[in-house]
Design a protein around this motif. Structure first.
Motif, mmCIF file in Angstrom:
data_model
loop_
_atom_site.group_PDB
_atom_site.id
_atom_site.type_symbol
_atom_site.label_atom_id
_atom_site.label_comp_id
_atom_site.label_asym_id
_atom_site.label_seq_id
_atom_site.Cartn_x
_atom_site.Cartn_y
_atom_site.Cartn_z
ATOM 1 N N ASN A 3 0.294 6.608 6.168
ATOM 2 C CA ASN A 3 0.065 5.202 5.893
ATOM 3 C C ASN A 3 0.326 4.951 4.415
ATOM 4 N N LEU A 4 1.497 4.430 4.095
ATOM 5 C CA LEU A 4 1.869 4.207 2.706
ATOM 6 C C LEU A 4 1.111 3.049 2.077
ATOM 7 N N LYS A 5 0.557 2.184 2.879
ATOM 8 C CA LYS A 5 -0.202 1.058 2.325
ATOM 9 C C LYS A 5 -1.436 1.542 1.574
ATOM 10 N N SER A 6 -1.934 2.728 1.943
ATOM 11 C CA SER A 6 -3.122 3.242 1.267
ATOM 12 C C SER A 6 -2.838 3.629 -0.177
ATOM 13 N N PHE A 7 -1.567 3.691 -0.547
ATOM 14 C CA PHE A 7 -1.219 4.045 -1.916
ATOM 15 C C PHE A 7 -1.159 2.839 -2.839
ATOM 16 N N GLY A 8 -1.243 1.662 -2.298
ATOM 17 C CA GLY A 8 -1.213 0.473 -3.149
ATOM 18 C C GLY A 8 0.160 0.291 -3.789
ATOM 19 N N GLN A 9 0.157 -0.171 -5.017
ATOM 20 C CA GLN A 9 1.403 -0.461 -5.719
ATOM 21 C C GLN A 9 2.044 0.832 -6.224
ATOM 22 N N VAL A 10 3.277 1.093 -5.805
ATOM 23 C CA VAL A 10 4.046 2.227 -6.311
ATOM 24 C C VAL A 10 5.442 1.732 -6.628
ATOM 25 N N ASP A 11 6.138 2.492 -7.431
ATOM 26 C CA ASP A 11 7.525 2.202 -7.730
ATOM 27 C C ASP A 11 8.280 2.025 -6.404
ATOM 28 N N GLN A 12 9.130 1.026 -6.332
ATOM 29 C CA GLN A 12 9.833 0.715 -5.079
ATOM 30 C C GLN A 12 10.692 1.883 -4.610
ATOM 31 N N ARG A 13 11.360 2.581 -5.540
ATOM 32 C CA ARG A 13 12.197 3.725 -5.145
ATOM 33 C C ARG A 13 11.344 4.866 -4.607
ATOM 34 N N THR A 14 10.172 5.090 -5.209
ATOM 35 C CA THR A 14 9.263 6.130 -4.731
ATOM 36 C C THR A 14 8.768 5.778 -3.335
ATOM 37 N N HIS A 15 8.372 4.539 -3.147
ATOM 38 C CA HIS A 15 7.896 4.071 -1.843
ATOM 39 C C HIS A 15 8.981 4.264 -0.779
ATOM 40 N N LEU A 16 10.223 3.912 -1.114
ATOM 41 C CA LEU A 16 11.330 4.059 -0.172
ATOM 42 C C LEU A 16 11.570 5.524 0.172
ATOM 43 N N LEU A 18 9.382 8.006 0.106
ATOM 44 C CA LEU A 18 8.288 8.443 0.964
ATOM 45 C C LEU A 18 8.453 7.929 2.388
ATOM 46 N N LYS A 19 8.857 6.673 2.509
ATOM 47 C CA LYS A 19 9.032 6.060 3.827
ATOM 48 C C LYS A 19 10.189 6.705 4.602
ATOM 49 N N GLN A 20 11.285 7.024 3.909
ATOM 50 C CA GLN A 20 12.464 7.599 4.567
ATOM 51 C C GLN A 20 12.295 9.081 4.905
ATOM 52 N N ASN A 21 11.316 9.745 4.317
ATOM 53 C CA ASN A 21 11.122 11.186 4.520
ATOM 54 C C ASN A 21 9.668 11.471 4.902
ATOM 55 N N PRO A 22 9.263 11.035 6.095
ATOM 56 C CA PRO A 22 7.841 11.122 6.465
ATOM 57 C C PRO A 22 7.292 12.545 6.529
ATOM 58 N N SER A 80 24.978 8.515 -1.859
ATOM 59 C CA SER A 80 23.612 8.561 -1.327
ATOM 60 C C SER A 80 23.054 9.972 -1.462
ATOM 61 N N THR A 81 21.764 10.073 -1.280
ATOM 62 C CA THR A 81 21.071 11.349 -1.396
ATOM 63 C C THR A 81 20.703 11.864 -0.018
ATOM 64 N N GLN A 82 21.026 13.122 0.228
ATOM 65 C CA GLN A 82 20.619 13.801 1.460
ATOM 66 C C GLN A 82 19.395 14.638 1.133
ATOM 67 N N VAL A 83 18.391 14.592 1.989
ATOM 68 C CA VAL A 83 17.194 15.398 1.835
ATOM 69 C C VAL A 83 17.196 16.419 2.962
ATOM 70 N N THR A 84 17.080 17.709 2.610
ATOM 71 C CA THR A 84 17.068 18.750 3.630
ATOM 72 C C THR A 84 15.684 18.851 4.261
ATOM 73 N N GLU A 85 15.625 19.622 5.314
ATOM 74 C CA GLU A 85 14.337 19.942 5.917
ATOM 75 C C GLU A 85 13.579 20.870 4.969
ATOM 76 N N MET A 86 12.270 20.912 5.086
ATOM 77 C CA MET A 86 11.469 21.864 4.325
ATOM 78 C C MET A 86 11.767 23.248 4.882
ATOM 79 N N ALA A 87 12.044 24.192 3.997
ATOM 80 C CA ALA A 87 12.387 25.548 4.412
ATOM 81 C C ALA A 87 12.303 26.477 3.210
ATOM 82 N N ASN A 88 12.690 27.739 3.421
ATOM 83 C CA ASN A 88 12.788 28.709 2.337
ATOM 84 C C ASN A 88 14.234 29.095 2.056
ATOM 85 N N SER A 89 15.152 28.651 2.929
ATOM 86 C CA SER A 89 16.578 28.883 2.683
ATOM 87 C C SER A 89 17.397 27.808 3.386
ATOM 88 N N TRP A 90 18.560 27.508 2.786
ATOM 89 C CA TRP A 90 19.415 26.445 3.282
ATOM 90 C C TRP A 90 20.854 26.923 3.251
#
Length: 180
Positions: A3-16, A18-22, A80-90
């Motif tokens: 629930n990102l609303k619980s964080f209140g006001q955050v930088d718009q890029r940071t919020h985006l 977080l939202k795009q990478n749940p 654009s930026t690609q975010v990988t899955e969480m892992a120990n190797s890619w």
């Protein structure tokens, strides 16, 4: 569910981000607590990676908190930026099965790997690619780990990317003195 609303006001890029990478967001929040400043401090270098590039317009940003480790990159799309899955190797290569798939004929299907050792850091390893992998203009010996530092230049044949590291790890547990 995050629930990102619980964080209140955050930088718009940071919020985006977080939202795009749940899944990454949930892991970071679980690990760092609901301290928005810590989460934002960790995400800021990810958002600013393109502006750090000095030699190439491409980058790979490695992020670790000790338990959560992932990569971000623009190698697959400079816009654009690609975010990988969480892992120990890619895996990096031309195959669509790779965590970072670079659709370039000079890149082998399974070209190289970036890995992470919790106590030693990030490393690069060439997987016997046809055209080689270089770190700071030195060709890697296939299947040998080369540990990476923030700002290293990585080359996959003609494709260049700057490697950045951000985040932090928890301090090692204090050793207790044992008295006999």
């Amino acid at each position: 569910m995050l629930n990102l609303k619980s964080f209140g006001q955050v930088d718009q890029r940071t919020h985006l981000f977080l939202k795009q990478n749940p899944s990454i967001s949930e892991s970071l929040i679980e690990e760092l607590g609901k301290s928005l400043s810590q989460v934002a401090t960790l995400i800021e270098p990810i958002l600013n990676a393109p502006s750090r590039c000095e030699v190439s317009s491409n980058y790979i940003q490695a992020v670790t908190t000790g338990r959560t480790t992932f990569l971000t990159t623009n190698l697959t799309n400079v816009c654009s930026t690609q975010v990988t899955e969480m892992a120990n190797s890619w895996l990096i290569g031309r195959s669509s099965n790779c965590a970072i798939a670079i659709l370039e004929k000079s890149i082998s299907r399974c070209h190289a790997v970036i890995g992470h050792h919790p106590h030693e850091g990030f490393y690069m390893m060439d997987l016997g690619s046809s055209n080689g992998t270089w770190v700071n203009h030195t060709k890697l010996v296939p299947l040998q780990q080369q540990f990476l530092k923030d700002g290293d230049l990585i080359e996959f044949n003609k494709i260049r990317a700057e490697f950045f590291i951000s985040g932090y790890t928890a301090p090692p547990p204090m050793l207790q003195e044992t008295h006999y």
